[in-house]
Scaffold this motif. Structure first.
Motif, mmCIF file in Angstrom:
data_model
loop_
_atom_site.group_PDB
_atom_site.id
_atom_site.type_symbol
_atom_site.label_atom_id
_atom_site.label_comp_id
_atom_site.label_asym_id
_atom_site.label_seq_id
_atom_site.Cartn_x
_atom_site.Cartn_y
_atom_site.Cartn_z
ATOM 1 N N LYS A 1 -49.180 -37.073 15.904
ATOM 2 C CA LYS A 1 -51.052 -36.390 15.779
ATOM 3 C C LYS A 1 -49.944 -34.783 15.348
ATOM 4 N N GLY A 2 -50.296 -33.977 14.535
ATOM 5 C CA GLY A 2 -50.038 -32.566 14.480
ATOM 6 C C GLY A 2 -49.174 -32.144 13.166
ATOM 7 N N ALA A 3 -48.648 -31.325 14.032
ATOM 8 C CA ALA A 3 -46.925 -31.343 12.535
ATOM 9 C C ALA A 3 -45.786 -30.249 14.147
ATOM 10 N N ILE A 4 -44.326 -31.191 14.115
ATOM 11 C CA ILE A 4 -43.660 -30.404 14.612
ATOM 12 C C ILE A 4 -42.451 -30.092 13.784
ATOM 13 N N ALA A 5 -42.277 -28.504 14.659
ATOM 14 C CA ALA A 5 -40.533 -28.109 13.694
ATOM 15 C C ALA A 5 -39.931 -28.743 14.723
ATOM 16 N N PHE A 6 -38.516 -28.622 13.831
ATOM 17 C CA PHE A 6 -37.617 -30.336 14.696
ATOM 18 C C PHE A 6 -36.576 -29.548 14.150
ATOM 19 N N GLN A 7 -35.350 -29.199 14.481
ATOM 20 C CA GLN A 7 -34.157 -29.359 14.506
ATOM 21 C C GLN A 7 -32.764 -29.384 15.454
ATOM 22 N N LEU A 8 -31.709 -30.035 14.825
ATOM 23 C CA LEU A 8 -31.106 -30.510 15.252
ATOM 24 C C LEU A 8 -30.088 -29.936 14.680
ATOM 25 N N GLU A 9 -28.410 -29.813 15.905
ATOM 26 C CA GLU A 9 -27.079 -29.246 15.326
ATOM 27 C C GLU A 9 -26.778 -29.417 14.248
ATOM 28 N N GLY A 10 -26.513 -28.880 13.349
ATOM 29 C CA GLY A 10 -26.346 -29.364 11.787
ATOM 30 C C GLY A 10 -26.805 -29.711 10.796
ATOM 31 N N GLU A 11 -28.108 -29.214 11.946
ATOM 32 C CA GLU A 11 -29.333 -29.796 10.457
ATOM 33 C C GLU A 11 -30.054 -29.226 9.859
ATOM 34 N N PRO A 12 -30.456 -28.805 9.196
ATOM 35 C CA PRO A 12 -31.857 -27.654 8.582
ATOM 36 C C PRO A 12 -33.122 -27.752 9.952
#
Length: 137
Positions: free
Chosen positions: A65-76
């Motif tokens: 559910k919902g929406a998550i801002a997600f970021q891994l090292e080396g990725e946008p």
């Protein structure tokens, strides 16, 4: 999406549907002695999530559910919404961001990680290490 094949012993009700949400090629064999751990992560409205961290092993996740801002090292940075799946390699890769984008609703994900029994779900990364690895962001 597909339906499971009909089995003669099955009831006459509608068949279950199976939908593959994500499929990622395995990058390494899973050694003996590891466990699969499934966790539920709930983000309160507007939560920035955990500070930069690492996970002890690879993760397959699904936003329920919902929406998550997600970021891994080396990725946008990207947005993962309810109904979408993701993969995270874990190990040395730093998880920079996992924040709830909704100011008035909870967001949640279910994740299965492969790790050693008893391993912590995450380990925080020091400011010094982040600075030293900033070129990988």
């Amino acid at each position: 999406m597909s339906e499971l094949p009909h089995h003669p012993a099955a009831s006459d009700g509608p068949p279950a549907r199976v939908e593959i949400l994500a499929e990622t090629a395995a990058t390494a064999p899973v050694p003996e002695g590891l466990v699969g751990r499934t966790i539920l992560v709930s983000f309160p409205p507007g939560s920035p999530g955990a500070p930069p961290h690492r996970h002890p092993g690879p993760i397959y996740g699904y936003v329920v559910k919902g929406a998550i801002a997600f970021q891994l090292e080396g990725e946008p940075e990207r947005v993962i919404k309810a109904g979408e799946a993701f993969f995270e390699p874990g190990g040395d890769v730093i998880h920079l961001k996992g924040a709830n984008l909704l100011a008035d609703e909870e967001s949640a994900l279910v994740a299965t990680m492969i790790c050693e029994p008893g391993a912590p779900v995450l380990t925080f990364v020091s400011a010094e290490e982040l600075k030293a690895r900033g070129h990988l962001e």
